[in-house]
Motif scaffolding. Sequence first.
Motif, short mmCIF file in Angstrom:
data_model
loop_
_atom_site.label_atom_id
_atom_site.label_comp_id
_atom_site.label_asym_id
_atom_site.label_seq_id
_atom_site.Cartn_x
_atom_site.Cartn_y
_atom_site.Cartn_z
N LYS A 56 -44.98 13.64 -28.52
CA LYS A 56 -43.63 12.92 -27.75
C LYS A 56 -42.14 12.88 -28.99
CE LYS A 56 -44.14 8.57 -27.40
NZ LYS A 56 -43.56 7.68 -28.09
N PRO A 57 -41.23 12.37 -27.50
CA PRO A 57 -39.75 12.72 -28.12
C PRO A 57 -39.36 11.97 -29.57
CG PRO A 57 -39.71 12.89 -26.12
CD PRO A 57 -41.49 12.74 -26.76
N LEU A 58 -39.90 10.43 -29.14
CA LEU A 58 -39.74 9.25 -30.47
C LEU A 58 -40.74 8.87 -31.15
CD1 LEU A 58 -37.77 7.86 -31.86
CD2 LEU A 58 -37.27 6.50 -29.44
N ILE A 59 -41.39 9.31 -31.99
CA ILE A 59 -42.02 8.72 -32.60
C ILE A 59 -41.08 7.33 -33.65
CG2 ILE A 59 -43.87 8.35 -34.83
CD1 ILE A 59 -44.42 10.15 -32.27
N ILE A 60 -42.01 6.28 -34.02
CA ILE A 60 -41.69 5.03 -34.69
C ILE A 60 -42.99 4.72 -35.79
CG2 ILE A 60 -38.69 4.87 -33.77
CD1 ILE A 60 -40.64 2.78 -32.25
N TRP A 61 -42.14 4.19 -36.98
CA TRP A 61 -43.46 3.58 -37.74
C TRP A 61 -42.92 2.73 -38.94
CZ3 TRP A 61 -44.15 4.81 -43.06
CH2 TRP A 61 -43.35 5.70 -43.37
N CYS A 62 -43.78 1.65 -39.49
CA CYS A 62 -43.47 0.98 -40.60
C CYS A 62 -44.27 1.18 -41.43
CB CYS A 62 -43.42 -0.62 -40.04
SG CYS A 62 -42.08 -1.73 -41.50
N GLU A 63 -44.26 1.22 -43.10
CA GLU A 63 -45.45 0.46 -43.71
C GLU A 63 -46.36 -0.68 -43.90
OE1 GLU A 63 -43.53 1.20 -47.37
OE2 GLU A 63 -42.42 3.23 -47.23
N PRO A 64 -47.17 -0.28 -44.34
CA PRO A 64 -48.19 -1.47 -43.94
C PRO A 64 -47.51 -2.70 -44.34
CG PRO A 64 -49.79 0.14 -44.01
CD PRO A 64 -48.15 1.01 -44.01
N HIS A 65 -47.32 -2.63 -45.76
CA HIS A 65 -47.71 -3.70 -46.68
C HIS A 65 -46.06 -4.96 -46.05
CE1 HIS A 65 -43.56 -1.45 -48.15
NE2 HIS A 65 -43.36 -2.63 -48.11
N LEU A 66 -45.29 -4.51 -44.64
CA LEU A 66 -44.24 -5.46 -44.43
C LEU A 66 -45.12 -6.11 -42.68
CD1 LEU A 66 -41.05 -2.64 -43.72
CD2 LEU A 66 -41.51 -4.43 -45.64
N ALA A 67 -45.94 -5.82 -42.66
CA ALA A 67 -47.11 -6.56 -42.14
C ALA A 67 -46.78 -8.23 -42.09
CB ALA A 67 -47.70 -6.52 -41.65
N GLY A 68 -46.81 -8.60 -43.04
CA GLY A 68 -46.65 -9.89 -43.61
C GLY A 68 -44.99 -10.58 -43.10
N ASP A 69 -44.35 -9.70 -43.10
CA ASP A 69 -42.98 -9.76 -42.19
C ASP A 69 -42.82 -11.04 -40.78
OD1 ASP A 69 -41.68 -9.74 -44.71
OD2 ASP A 69 -40.44 -7.98 -44.05
N ILE A 70 -43.90 -10.47 -40.21
CA ILE A 70 -44.09 -10.66 -38.81
C ILE A 70 -44.15 -12.51 -38.95
CG2 ILE A 70 -44.98 -10.37 -36.48
CD1 ILE A 70 -43.40 -8.60 -37.24
N VAL A 71 -45.06 -12.58 -39.35
CA VAL A 71 -45.58 -14.14 -39.51
C VAL A 71 -44.57 -14.84 -39.99
CG1 VAL A 71 -46.40 -14.18 -41.81
CG2 VAL A 71 -47.63 -15.63 -39.92
N ARG A 72 -43.79 -14.14 -40.42
CA ARG A 72 -42.11 -15.39 -41.15
C ARG A 72 -41.31 -15.45 -40.05
NH1 ARG A 72 -41.35 -15.18 -46.80
NH2 ARG A 72 -43.07 -14.54 -47.79
N MET A 73 -41.86 -14.57 -38.74
CA MET A 73 -40.93 -14.33 -37.70
C MET A 73 -41.14 -15.98 -36.96
SD MET A 73 -39.58 -11.03 -37.06
CE MET A 73 -40.91 -10.25 -37.55
N GLY A 74 -42.72 -16.75 -37.07
CA GLY A 74 -42.59 -17.31 -36.49
C GLY A 74 -43.76 -16.76 -35.04
N ILE A 75 -44.48 -15.33 -35.16
CA ILE A 75 -45.17 -14.94 -34.39
C ILE A 75 -46.77 -15.13 -34.63
CG2 ILE A 75 -45.75 -12.42 -33.52
CD1 ILE A 75 -42.31 -12.57 -33.80
N ASP A 76 -46.96 -15.44 -33.54
CA ASP A 76 -48.34 -15.40 -34.11
C ASP A 76 -49.51 -14.66 -32.99
OD1 ASP A 76 -48.35 -18.93 -34.55
OD2 ASP A 76 -47.72 -18.64 -32.75
N VAL A 77 -49.30 -13.57 -32.00
CA VAL A 77 -49.98 -13.34 -31.88
C VAL A 77 -48.87 -12.13 -30.78
CG1 VAL A 77 -51.33 -12.95 -29.40
CG2 VAL A 77 -51.47 -15.07 -30.05
N VAL A 78 -49.46 -10.76 -30.93
CA VAL A 78 -48.42 -9.45 -30.63
C VAL A 78 -48.83 -8.63 -29.49
CG1 VAL A 78 -47.36 -9.10 -32.66
CG2 VAL A 78 -49.24 -8.10 -32.89
N ASN A 79 -48.56 -8.04 -28.82
CA ASN A 79 -48.96 -7.20 -27.48
C ASN A 79 -48.69 -5.48 -28.35
OD1 ASN A 79 -48.98 -6.64 -25.16
ND2 ASN A 79 -47.32 -4.74 -25.32
N ILE A 80 -49.63 -5.38 -28.46
CA ILE A 80 -49.53 -4.04 -28.69
C ILE A 80 -50.26 -2.47 -27.61
CG2 ILE A 80 -50.20 -3.97 -30.85
CD1 ILE A 80 -53.05 -3.64 -30.67
N ALA A 81 -49.75 -2.97 -26.40
CA ALA A 81 -50.00 -2.38 -25.28
C ALA A 81 -48.68 -1.70 -24.94
CB ALA A 81 -50.47 -2.81 -24.18
#
Length: 360
Positions: A60-85
């Motif tokens: 596909k024209p654009l590929i983005i990603w993030c290293e797994p160890h940064l996943a913990g930063d999501i909860v620091r933002m106050g987020i409980d549920v994420v849409n991955i669709a």
Amino acid sequence: MGAFSLGLAGDTMPTRPLLNAVGEMPADCVPVFQFLKEADLTIANLELPFTDGSRKPIEKPLIIWCEPHLAGDIVRMGIDVVNIANNHSVDYGWDGLADTISALEPHGIKCAGAGETLELSLVPVVSEVSGLKVATLGVSCLLPTGVAAGEGRPGVTPIHIHVSYEIDAYFQMEEPGEPNTVKVHTRTEEADVARLEQRIAELRKTVDVVVVSIHWGFGSTEQLADYQVPLARRLIDAGADVIHGHHPHAVHPVGFYKGKPIIFAPGTLVAQQVFLPANDWVQGMWKKMSLDGFVCKIDFDDSGAATVNIMPTVLNQDMIATRADGEAFERIAERLERLSSSYGGAVSREAGMLKVTASA
């Protein structure tokens, strides 16, 4: 229904640590994430996989990603549920998406909108908050080839979109090649919508609140696609209480239908994909992305009536949302006032915040 508050944020794409050397959020971002933490439940659109270099990207024209160890930063933002669709969660295939779910699980963050089969992708995240059961369904109208879940095929929950083009023949003869001679029309795949309506109706029997988090629309302008308003209304008619839209990198309206809020798009919460390597076409697209956005907290009273409380935001140099004030606040407020009035939303200002209620 019972009183409770629901926090909503837009596209979230971290590609570098959000915390400083001593484990703190940047000071200018704290008010935004504190606002989200105040909600009983907060949902955001996570638009990239947490995966390592061992997975192969899809074409596909654009590929983005993030290293797994940064996943913990999501909860620091106050987020409980994420849409991955969405159109980027499967950039590294189903294995990359499975990595994402595994990376978030230890932090207590639940994922909606994907599964090993179509039926499993429609299984909601059910959260118990303030004595209520809140179901979150994730859906995407942006579907790169092969990412939609199917019978026996893993992927994201799909609503396919049909596109047609209408050409003004007389205008075309007068101005050959003029782009404005072409009108683009879009409509949803009926079978996909009917399937989602059925799932919402089933959920209504067992939960108190149904939230549909949907990746839809296009671009960084203020224009809506033809299919968005009819789709939102059908889902509310089926029993949805909140439509949480995202994908456009711009501020879109906040509307109401039958007293139910429709957040068409709040813009971007974290946009660090711009720091990844990309071709000139992609770089040009990123430059058109608006830095303006908002986070919101929907307060429901005991009767189920909803008030949408909005904190306007602007992305800083690290492409993380900060609270908008001064000229930026006025710009976002005026845009929301202008756009929302056409979709049943009445915007008012209160102590550096915005409030949207159903117009009379």
